[in-house]
Design an enzyme around this catalytic site. Structure first.
Site, PDB file in Angstrom:
ATOM      1  N   ASP A 227       0.253  13.214 -21.823  1.00 22.36           N
ATOM      2  CA  ASP A 227      -0.116  13.850 -23.094  1.00 22.36           C
ATOM      3  C   ASP A 227      -1.461  14.570 -22.976  1.00 22.36           C
ATOM      4  O   ASP A 227      -1.838  15.340 -23.852  1.00 22.36           O
ATOM      5  CB  ASP A 227      -0.192  12.807 -24.218  1.00 22.36           C
ATOM      6  CG  ASP A 227       0.959  12.942 -25.209  1.00 22.36           C
ATOM      7  OD1 ASP A 227       1.619  13.998 -25.200  1.00 22.36           O
ATOM      8  OD2 ASP A 227       1.185  12.000 -25.982  1.00 22.36           O
TER       9      ASP A 227
ATOM     10  N   LYS B 107      12.224  13.337 -27.792  1.00 26.94           N
ATOM     11  CA  LYS B 107      11.580  13.459 -26.476  1.00 26.94           C
ATOM     12  C   LYS B 107      12.431  12.774 -25.409  1.00 26.94           C
ATOM     13  O   LYS B 107      12.597  13.292 -24.308  1.00 26.94           O
ATOM     14  CB  LYS B 107      10.173  12.841 -26.524  1.00 26.94           C
ATOM     15  CG  LYS B 107       9.198  13.680 -27.343  1.00 26.94           C
ATOM     16  CD  LYS B 107       7.873  12.973 -27.579  1.00 26.94           C
ATOM     17  CE  LYS B 107       6.962  13.815 -28.480  1.00 26.94           C
ATOM     18  NZ  LYS B 107       5.718  13.150 -28.849  1.00 26.94           N
TER      19      LYS B 107
ATOM     20  N   GLN C 253       2.781   7.082 -28.546  1.00 26.87           N
ATOM     21  CA  GLN C 253       3.033   7.930 -29.717  1.00 26.87           C
ATOM     22  C   GLN C 253       1.953   7.707 -30.785  1.00 26.87           C
ATOM     23  O   GLN C 253       1.655   6.567 -31.154  1.00 26.87           O
ATOM     24  CB  GLN C 253       4.432   7.617 -30.283  1.00 26.87           C
ATOM     25  CG  GLN C 253       4.857   8.525 -31.407  1.00 26.87           C
ATOM     26  CD  GLN C 253       5.049   9.988 -30.997  1.00 26.87           C
ATOM     27  OE1 GLN C 253       5.563  10.282 -29.929  1.00 26.87           O
ATOM     28  NE2 GLN C 253       4.617  10.905 -31.845  1.00 26.87           N
TER      29      GLN C 253
END
Ligand code: NAD
Length: 296
Positions: free
Chosen positions: A121, A54, A98
């Site tokens: 997200d 990412k 994460q």
């Protein structure tokens, strides 16, 4: 019939180029360099690998990343305080925590601490709630479901009035993708591990999204002829004939499915690249929102 292959790699490359152009345009009109903070709690090797990918993708489109690793033994309060602090950092437009986090930490409570305008997200309960609510839109849609929608749209699938079946009801894929499909006027059935007659239900789907994490669960004879199939699954299966001793397969038996489906995503090279592209899109959007608010 041989299905058309929906090339997620190529579509994701188009999106990354669009984001790179968007970043330049934002800076060109006096906006900030988009900043993405990544937070890894503990040292899960798979999570570290995903994060590296990412960060590399972000750097390629001109997004700056701020990488943070917290000790695996961090307390709930410490992690939440850290995320809240990032919310105040003006260089940071997007925050990515994460998942999965180490056992013992309440992920949902941490995600709820992310400021919604930095929730790239899309997992904050407010953004998910807006996705579920008629007449409202989230600031950010979760990246993998958003990627599925883009693949469907760019491959020409008709959603309005279609019958869609989603296999899996997870917070990160199944449930948000089902909500998105409803927003796009599909009639949606969500199946999970306790659903009986899954094969028969799948067979009715014009659009089938598989997000179960079961290698090649969906066989060719589960698929309605001509259906569009989006395979989200990423599963490692043993394969002594390969150098690594394993290969990656999806939730759909691809070789059987291509003889029946109208269009299908491969694994790898389908949904996977779209997830990272979606994160970049969301981060640019977060920086644009911040800039628009500061100049309003
Ligand atoms: P999860 O384990 O959180 O959820 C799996 C879901 O599938 C559950 O709702 C479960 O009830 C359902 N399920 C399990 N067996 C089933 C069956 N036989 N029939 C119907 N439903 C069944 O998984 P997840 O996080 O949603 O991920 C699903 C898959 O997608 C995994 O392979 C994961 O690696 C992959 N994934 C890919 C990406 C990507 O970028 N391509 C992103 C996230 C997840």
């Amino acid at each position: 019939m041989t299905a058309r292959i929906i090339d997620g790699k190529a579509i994701a490359a188009e999106i990354r180029a669009e984001v790179a152009a968007g970043v330049k345009a934002l800076i060109g009109r006096g906006g900030p360099v988009p900043g993405l903070a990544t937070v890894l709690v503990g040292d899960n090797p798979a999570s570290a690998t995903y994060l590296r990918a990412k960060r590399t993708a972000a750097a390629e489109v001109g997004i700056v990343t701020f990488d943070h690793q917290l000790a695996g033994g961090s307390t709930q309060r410490e992690v939440e305080a850290f995320v809240a602090e990032l919310g105040e950092d003006r260089r940071v437009h997007g925050i990515l925590v994460q998942l999965p986090m180490p056992t013992g930490l309440d992920e949902q409570s941490v995600l709820a601490r992310i400021r919604i305008e930095k929730d790239v997200d899309g997992f904050h309960p407010m953004n998910l709630g807006r996705l579920a609510k008629k007449g409202s839109d989230p600031l950010f849609v979760p990246c993998t479901p958003a990627g599925c929608l883009i693949l469907l749209k760019r491959s020409g699938a008709r959603l309005e009035g279609s019958r869609a079946v989603v296999l899996g009801r997870s917070n990160i894929v199944g449930m948000p993708v089902a909500l998105l499909l409803i927003k796009h006027d599909a009639t949606v059935t969500v199946c999970h591990s306790l659903t009986p007659s899954v094969r028969e239900i799948c067979h009715e789907a014009d659009v089938l999204i598989a997000a179960v994490g079961q290698p090649e669960l969906v066989r060719g004879d589960w698929i309605k002829p001509g259906a569009t199939v989006i395979d989200v699954g990423i599963n490692q299966v043993e394969d002594p004939s390969t150098k690594r001793g394993f290969r990656i397969v999806g939730d759909v038996a691809f070789q059987e499915a291509i003889d029946v489906a109208g269009a299908i995503t491969p694994v790898p090279g389908g949904v996977g690249p779209m997830t990272v592209a979606g994160l970049l899109q969301n981060t640019l959007r977060a920086a644009e929102i911040a800039h628009d608010r500061s100049t309003a």
